[in-house]
Design an enzyme around this catalytic site. Structure first.
Site, PDB file in Angstrom:
ATOM      1  CE  LYS A   1     -10.000  -5.268  -4.447  1.00  0.00           C
ATOM      2  NZ  LYS A   1      -9.913  -4.166  -3.613  1.00  0.00           N
TER       3      LYS A   1
ATOM      4  CE  LYS B   1      -4.024  -1.815   0.545  1.00  0.00           C
ATOM      5  NZ  LYS B   1      -5.271  -1.782  -0.531  1.00  0.00           N
TER       6      LYS B   1
ATOM      7  CG  ASP C   1      -9.334  -2.129  -6.917  1.00  0.00           C
ATOM      8  OD1 ASP C   1     -10.224  -2.539  -7.099  1.00  0.00           O
ATOM      9  OD2 ASP C   1      -9.225  -2.273  -5.729  1.00  0.00           O
TER      10      ASP C   1
END
Length: 337
Positions: A219, A111, A195
């Site tokens: 996801k 991250k 994403d």
């Protein structure tokens, strides 16, 4: 979602369990991960959209949970799923501690672009990962935290350690395309992964049509279920990385179902995040073993559900949310599986 597989609200409320699980480290600003679990005739499902998400967006998460419990998953193409380790936006000296929880891995997601931190902090964290794992694939995830100029500067600097790709360096699709163009023009060999520009867009295929990314991150919960995610990957025509949304093992099981059903799986998946939780809802947690998670069923343990039950006011908050979101989904609004 076919009507015969859509449970009514009373059925969901009767099988709902709300838990609050402590995190090992702060992640997305969270120190306790709350989730609502539902048990259907075909297994357990998870409904755990982050609190700030509106009901329409959250309805896709409920669709995914209902798919897991009432419809089941597609047939798998593989039974062993390679996964990456995940390193939160921690100080560089804590990197070895976090990596140790994942065991042997061949890929690590780091991250970056955390609010209140600097590019020096990011560079030190990424360098610590490279020092600990000289041969691992390293990908960074900015969660849209940079503007275009900062992203180009940061990725040019971070590329020195060898990056597999950069995930969502800027928030919007036009910005992704511009970052990708500038890096290519400068000869910086960093691929761009989308994403949020897939899962939070009304049109999740726009990023592919815009030439804004080299690959997409998918996801299950934010996209409305395994089947809908499979359809998006097929239509996008880009390589896909399957990732999680800080799920319990119940939610990770759905992510594994997606990874197992994809025709191709070119990248390690971001499905090892149960290792970031200090507790789980099953005694057979879906955590990496030698860099992979093996496909298996998951059942929530009654004792663990009781031990980690959310406080009454939080349980009421989640049940009220379930009522609202179920109404959105039943009316055909929001997302659908």
């Amino acid at each position: 979602m076919p009507d015969l597989q859509f449970p009514d609200l009373a059925e969901l409320l009767a099988v709902a369990h709300v838990v609050s699980l402590p995190m090992r480290v702060k992640f997305r600003g969270i120190v306790q991960r709350e989730a609502l679990l539902i048990r259907g005739p075909l297994g357990w499902g998870e409904f755990s959209p982050f609190p700030e998400y509106g009901d329409a967006e959250a309805s896709r998460w409920l669709a995914a949970g209902i798919e897991a419990g009432w419809q089941g998953f597609p047939e798998p193409q593989r039974n062993s799923i390679p996964v990456n380790a995940t390193v939160p936006a921690i100080a560089a000296d804590r990197v070895p501690e976090i990596l140790a929880r994942f065991g042997r891995v061949d890929a690590v997601k780091v991250k970056v672009a955390e609010r209140g931190q600097s590019l020096d902090d990011d560079a030190a964290r990424v360098a610590a990962v490279r020092e600990a794992l000289p041969d691992a694939a390293i990908r960074v995830d900015a969660n849209g935290g940079w503007d275009v100029a900062t992203a180009v500067e940061a990725l040019t600097r971070l590329a020195a350690v060898g990056l597999e790709y950069a995930e969502q360096p800027v928030p919007d699709i036009a910005g992704l395309a511009e970052v990708r163009r500038r890096l290519r023009a400068s000869g910086v060999p960093v691929l761009i992964a989308a994403d949020e520009s897939v899962r939070k867009e009304e049109d999740p295929l726009k990023v592919a049509r815009s030439g804004a990314a080299d690959l997409i991150v998918v996801k299950v919960a934010p996209l409305g279920g395994v089947r809908r995610a499979l359809a998006i990957v097929a239509q996008a025509g880009l390589p896909a990385v399957v990732s999680s949304a800080l799920d319990t093992s119940v939610g990770i099981r759905a992510g594994l179902a997606l990874a197992a059903a994809l025709p191709e799986l070119p990248y390690a998946c971001g499905l090892g995040t149960v290792s970031l939780l200090a507790a789980d809802v099953t005694r057979d947690s879906l955590v990496p073993d030698d860099g992979v998670i093996r496909l298996r069923e998951v059942a929530a343990d009654p004792e663990l559900l009781a031990a980690h039950a959310a406080a009454p006011e939080r349980r009421d908050w989640w049940l009220d949310r379930l009522r609202r979101v179920h109404a959105v989904l039943a009316s055909g609004g929001g997302g659908s599986a």
